[in-house]
Motif scaffolding. Structure first.
Motif, PDB file in Angstrom:
ATOM      1  N   PRO A  55       3.362  -2.953   1.962  1.00 35.68           N
ATOM      2  CA  PRO A  55       3.973  -2.120   0.961  1.00 35.68           C
ATOM      3  C   PRO A  55       3.449  -2.171  -0.517  1.00 35.68           C
ATOM      4  N   LYS A  60       2.227   5.547   1.641  1.00 32.72           N
ATOM      5  CA  LYS A  60       2.566   4.295   2.527  1.00 32.72           C
ATOM      6  C   LYS A  60       1.319   4.499   3.691  1.00 32.72           C
ATOM      7  N   ARG A  69       0.753   5.609   7.105  1.00 30.38           N
ATOM      8  CA  ARG A  69       1.598   6.391   7.921  1.00 30.38           C
ATOM      9  C   ARG A  69       1.220   5.798   9.485  1.00 30.38           C
TER      10      ARG A  69
END
Length: 196
Positions: free
Chosen positions: A32, A66, A68
């Motif tokens: 993240p 982010k 994917r």
């Protein structure tokens, strides 16, 4: 012969291999935190562009980025893409260096890298035929990866007609990092041997 670009490419090769090994070992860490990594990467080179890009006013780093596709699950795909990018860049460097040698020899060749290899190979000692063939393999691999979605086609197969057994049309091309080192060796040997 100026080997600066090849040396920079080699350092990049080493850095990417080392970085991928570390990233894999820690399962790509805190995934993240990707937006933070992207923002930090935006500061690594100044200025962002050395020309007045129309894109300079577009925001950078504000979008929600982010992974994917989880790079832990898709690691092989990531590796293949990195290898593809490195092969493409190596061919660009090789092609420009062949242009320099042809100019130094006051010679010309066709626009495609394989025609430049064939022209310069007229100056190659036969004991280095392996280097010429390795360079042709590099060009064929780049063509397959860049223009044929990773599948052998007639044009690329024709470039490596000396390979036995020869790939069939539609066969998937798979190359790993060891081939990058072999391509680089063939290229360096070839260029050293044909430089006037």
């Amino acid at each position: 012969m100026d080997w600066g670009r090849v040396n920079a490419w080699t350092t990049t090769l080493y850095t990417l291999i080392h970085s991928l090994r570390i990233a894999k070992a820690i399962e790509f860490g805190n995934m993240p935190s990707l937006p933070k990594s992207i923002l930090e990467a935006g500061t690594w080179l100044e200025p962002e562009a050395s020309y007045s890009s129309v894109l300079a006013s577009e925001p950078f780093g504000r979008s929600a980025v982010k992974f994917r596709r989880n790079p832990n699950i898709h690691f092989e795909e990531v590796v293949r893409q990195v290898i593809c990018m490195l092969v493409q860049d190596l061919v660009v460097i090789f092609d420009q260096m062949m242009d320099d040698i042809l100019a130094a020899r006051s010679e010309t060749a066709g626009v495609f890298p394989q025609s430049k290899i064939e022209k310069l190979a007229t100056h190659l000692d036969p004991k280095f035929e392996w280097a010429k063939q390795g360079c042709l393999e590099l060009i064929a691999a780049r063509n397959v990866l860049t223009h044929a979605r990773g599948r052998w086609n007639k044009q690329s197969i024709a470039i490596i007609s000396f390979v036995d057994p020869i790939p069939s049309v539609g066969d998937e091309l798979i190359i790993g990092f060891p081939m990058l080192f072999r391509y680089r060796k063939a290229m360096r040997t070839f260029l050293n041997e044909v430089t006037p």
